[in-house]
Design a protein around this motif. Sequence first.
Motif, PDB file in Angstrom:
ATOM      1  N   GLU A   1       0.824  -1.213   0.000  1.00 29.55           N
ATOM      2  CA  GLU A   1       0.000   0.000   0.000  1.00 29.55           C
ATOM      3  C   GLU A   1       0.854   1.257   0.000  1.00 29.55           C
ATOM      4  O   GLU A   1       0.342   2.351  -0.224  1.00 29.55           O
ATOM      5  CB  GLU A   1      -0.944  -0.011   1.208  1.00 29.55           C
ATOM      6  CG  GLU A   1      -2.057  -1.045   1.069  1.00 29.55           C
ATOM      7  CD  GLU A   1      -3.042  -1.004   2.205  1.00 29.55           C
ATOM      8  OE1 GLU A   1      -2.654  -0.613   3.326  1.00 29.55           O
ATOM      9  OE2 GLU A   1      -4.206  -1.362   1.983  1.00 29.55           O
ATOM     10  N   LEU A   2       2.150   1.110   0.235  1.00 29.73           N
ATOM     11  CA  LEU A   2       3.071   2.240   0.157  1.00 29.73           C
ATOM     12  C   LEU A   2       3.652   2.400  -1.242  1.00 29.73           C
ATOM     13  O   LEU A   2       4.481   3.270  -1.462  1.00 29.73           O
ATOM     14  CB  LEU A   2       4.207   2.060   1.164  1.00 29.73           C
ATOM     15  CG  LEU A   2       3.831   2.295   2.633  1.00 29.73           C
ATOM     16  CD1 LEU A   2       4.946   1.814   3.550  1.00 29.73           C
ATOM     17  CD2 LEU A   2       3.531   3.768   2.879  1.00 29.73           C
TER      18      LEU A   2
ATOM     19  N   GLU B   1       8.695   4.494  -5.481  1.00 30.28           N
ATOM     20  CA  GLU B   1       9.586   5.594  -5.844  1.00 30.28           C
ATOM     21  C   GLU B   1       9.239   6.904  -5.153  1.00 30.28           C
ATOM     22  O   GLU B   1      10.125   7.708  -4.838  1.00 30.28           O
ATOM     23  CB  GLU B   1       9.564   5.790  -7.365  1.00 30.28           C
ATOM     24  CG  GLU B   1      10.717   6.584  -7.913  1.00 30.28           C
ATOM     25  CD  GLU B   1      12.044   5.860  -7.807  1.00 30.28           C
ATOM     26  OE1 GLU B   1      13.078   6.545  -7.688  1.00 30.28           O
ATOM     27  OE2 GLU B   1      12.050   4.615  -7.822  1.00 30.28           O
ATOM     28  N   PHE B   2       7.972   7.149  -4.887  1.00 27.19           N
ATOM     29  CA  PHE B   2       7.564   8.477  -4.412  1.00 27.19           C
ATOM     30  C   PHE B   2       7.559   8.599  -2.897  1.00 27.19           C
ATOM     31  O   PHE B   2       7.376   9.683  -2.372  1.00 27.19           O
ATOM     32  CB  PHE B   2       6.192   8.830  -4.982  1.00 27.19           C
ATOM     33  CG  PHE B   2       6.193   8.919  -6.475  1.00 27.19           C
ATOM     34  CD1 PHE B   2       6.802   9.976  -7.118  1.00 27.19           C
ATOM     35  CD2 PHE B   2       5.630   7.918  -7.248  1.00 27.19           C
ATOM     36  CE1 PHE B   2       6.829  10.063  -8.503  1.00 27.19           C
ATOM     37  CE2 PHE B   2       5.655   7.981  -8.637  1.00 27.19           C
ATOM     38  CZ  PHE B   2       6.256   9.062  -9.257  1.00 27.19           C
ATOM     39  N   HIS B   3       7.737   7.508  -2.173  1.00 27.91           N
ATOM     40  CA  HIS B   3       7.659   7.567  -0.716  1.00 27.91           C
ATOM     41  C   HIS B   3       8.987   7.270  -0.024  1.00 27.91           C
ATOM     42  O   HIS B   3       9.214   7.724   1.091  1.00 27.91           O
ATOM     43  CB  HIS B   3       6.603   6.584  -0.196  1.00 27.91           C
ATOM     44  CG  HIS B   3       5.203   6.941  -0.584  1.00 27.91           C
ATOM     45  ND1 HIS B   3       4.683   8.210  -0.469  1.00 27.91           N
ATOM     46  CD2 HIS B   3       4.196   6.185  -1.099  1.00 27.91           C
ATOM     47  CE1 HIS B   3       3.433   8.227  -0.888  1.00 27.91           C
ATOM     48  NE2 HIS B   3       3.119   7.005  -1.277  1.00 27.91           N
TER      49      HIS B   3
ATOM     50  N   PRO C   1      20.734   9.546  -5.277  1.00 26.93           N
ATOM     51  CA  PRO C   1      19.331   9.924  -5.491  1.00 26.93           C
ATOM     52  C   PRO C   1      19.104  10.584  -6.850  1.00 26.93           C
ATOM     53  O   PRO C   1      20.055  10.993  -7.534  1.00 26.93           O
ATOM     54  CB  PRO C   1      19.058  10.928  -4.364  1.00 26.93           C
ATOM     55  CG  PRO C   1      20.130  10.676  -3.350  1.00 26.93           C
ATOM     56  CD  PRO C   1      21.332  10.236  -4.134  1.00 26.93           C
ATOM     57  N   GLU C   2      17.843  10.714  -7.211  1.00 26.20           N
ATOM     58  CA  GLU C   2      17.470  11.344  -8.487  1.00 26.20           C
ATOM     59  C   GLU C   2      17.400  12.859  -8.322  1.00 26.20           C
ATOM     60  O   GLU C   2      16.373  13.500  -8.543  1.00 26.20           O
ATOM     61  CB  GLU C   2      16.146  10.769  -8.983  1.00 26.20           C
ATOM     62  CG  GLU C   2      16.278   9.314  -9.409  1.00 26.20           C
ATOM     63  CD  GLU C   2      15.007   8.733  -9.991  1.00 26.20           C
ATOM     64  OE1 GLU C   2      13.917   9.308  -9.769  1.00 26.20           O
ATOM     65  OE2 GLU C   2      15.085   7.696 -10.667  1.00 26.20           O
ATOM     66  N   TRP C   3      18.546  13.426  -7.953  1.00 25.36           N
ATOM     67  CA  TRP C   3      18.664  14.864  -7.752  1.00 25.36           C
ATOM     68  C   TRP C   3      19.404  15.533  -8.904  1.00 25.36           C
ATOM     69  O   TRP C   3      19.687  16.733  -8.852  1.00 25.36           O
ATOM     70  CB  TRP C   3      19.403  15.156  -6.435  1.00 25.36           C
ATOM     71  CG  TRP C   3      18.649  14.732  -5.210  1.00 25.36           C
ATOM     72  CD1 TRP C   3      17.304  14.516  -5.109  1.00 25.36           C
ATOM     73  CD2 TRP C   3      19.200  14.475  -3.907  1.00 25.36           C
ATOM     74  NE1 TRP C   3      16.971  14.132  -3.828  1.00 25.36           N
ATOM     75  CE2 TRP C   3      18.110  14.097  -3.065  1.00 25.36           C
ATOM     76  CE3 TRP C   3      20.489  14.507  -3.367  1.00 25.36           C
ATOM     77  CZ2 TRP C   3      18.288  13.768  -1.719  1.00 25.36           C
ATOM     78  CZ3 TRP C   3      20.669  14.182  -2.027  1.00 25.36           C
ATOM     79  CH2 TRP C   3      19.571  13.820  -1.212  1.00 25.36           C
ATOM     80  N   GLY C   4      19.730  14.766  -9.942  1.00 27.76           N
ATOM     81  CA  GLY C   4      20.542  15.303 -11.026  1.00 27.76           C
ATOM     82  C   GLY C   4      19.826  16.307 -11.912  1.00 27.76           C
ATOM     83  O   GLY C   4      20.478  17.173 -12.508  1.00 27.76           O
TER      84      GLY C   4
END
Length: 566
Positions: free
Chosen positions: A49-50, A85-87, A450-453
């Motif tokens: 559920e997450l 991915e979003f949590h 992380p996906e900070w690029g």
Amino acid sequence: MADSFSRSTRTGLDARRWGLTMRAWSKASGFDDHDLARPVIGIAQTWSELNHCHIHFRELAAAVKRGVWQAGGWPLEFPTISLGEFHVSPTTMLYRNLLAMDTEEMIRAQPLDGVVLLASCDKNIPAQLMGAASAGKPALMLTGGPMLTSRWNGQPLGACTDCRRLTEEFRAGKITPAQFEEIENALGRSTGHCMVMGTASTMASLVEALGMALPGTAAIPAPDSRRLRLAEAVGRQIVEVVRLGLTPQKILTERAFENALRVLMAIGGSTNAVVHLPALAARLGLHLPLEKVDAFSRTTPLLVNLRPSGKYHMEELFEAGGIPAVLRELAPLLHQDCLTITGKTVGENLDMPLPWSPRPGSMPDVIHPLNQPLSPEGGLAILRGNLCPRGAVIKQSAASPSLMRHRGRAVVFTSQDDLEARIDSPDLDVRPDDVLVLQNVGPVGGPGMPEWGSIAMPRKLLDAGVRDMVRLSDARMSGTASGTVVLHICPEAAVGGPLALVRDGDTIELDVPARSLRVLQSEEELSRRRANWQPPPPKYTRGYGRLYLEHVLQADEGCDFDFCRG
């Protein structure tokens, strides 16, 4: 037949005592000797559920079970870690290797003859494949499918390509708070993973290209009933895979990885694949160097017109024939003799009718012919230079053509916290032709890369109408993102890579056609800076985080653990 269940029936009454509790507790669960005599098929379940991308996996698993029963197998569902991915914080990539280990050990430890891998969201697919490859038992992957295309104010929305685009417009004051809320309510139209050619769509496509999924798996929308029919077919096929003894080692060969690289370049796939494919290959004792990745980019045209590189979404790719249609266009460039999970070769699969896929050719602008490509080169390019001696990657198909050759002044951020503190400041000394540089966000520095690029544009430039500039980091970015963004700079800053030595005002030279990335600074000055460099303190001192920091490899080697490779 699984050894743990069948050993007693093969070796006589004296040996029955060794299987007593296994048989007894299976019978206590409602099964009987007829079930125990069947091939045991595990279903590696990542429902949570997450994790919205996997929220429909209970229904998928039920369909797989029907297929397994139909083919004479005994399906048993078991849970593994699920990475939404979003949590997950700071990044799912930090836990990809943990999921791979979880998957491997559960497959290895349980009395399974074969396993169906259920995954969709970005890191779950490569993690489960890595685990299954290391476990070595017959396996087949079923991905969960993309969301339906969303719409707002008359325009189609693609998650999360438009998440970023519209957030920038909101920051620039072009979208009101009320409109932004409307977008939020419209963006997620159904179950499934992102409907653009992000990492989930890319990895699902590459699973097909590798031969580890039934043809047509990648593009069927998650809520489409044809995915349930496919899931039943998967259940039947895994029993056949067990009968044929098709382990991942027999499917995932060097030539299969070359087929996957062809597809990656043709679809304009995610830069994340350049991390995941080498990691998967290394689990099998294979080497997939970045030089090979770039060689396939040079010789594979971009054919698929999907965002963020193009115009359409996964729903249209499905209607155009999906990955099987892409493979047919690429056929002259493929190793068609590679064995696949169907028991047939890639070439034989191309002639096979698919009851769960539409007939290709109905949307010719989605998949272009090999002789009329969208671009003569593939979607990704690998860069080298004194700033990235072990490589870096750029999604050239989603970059601004005007910035593919560029010189600019470095504007340096030493961490994500530093970036967030200063990026919107009116006092930030930044011009449109500058190069934004983000340090210490790689595998160790992030931690977890992380996906900070896809660095946010400075607010003062957004207000001036600027929407792209050259950005560099040792981080990753979402496959859904676009822009002139150089990623995976290797070695990373946190372990003393050259990126750590860049200072404000240095001149950065990017030349994508020449595959070059350099800082125009003397070696003497760089050596002086190197002598004064100090590593940042570790982000973790105990638990899994410490294990990760002590054993994670760099981006060019797939960021797997050094002790997990084949």
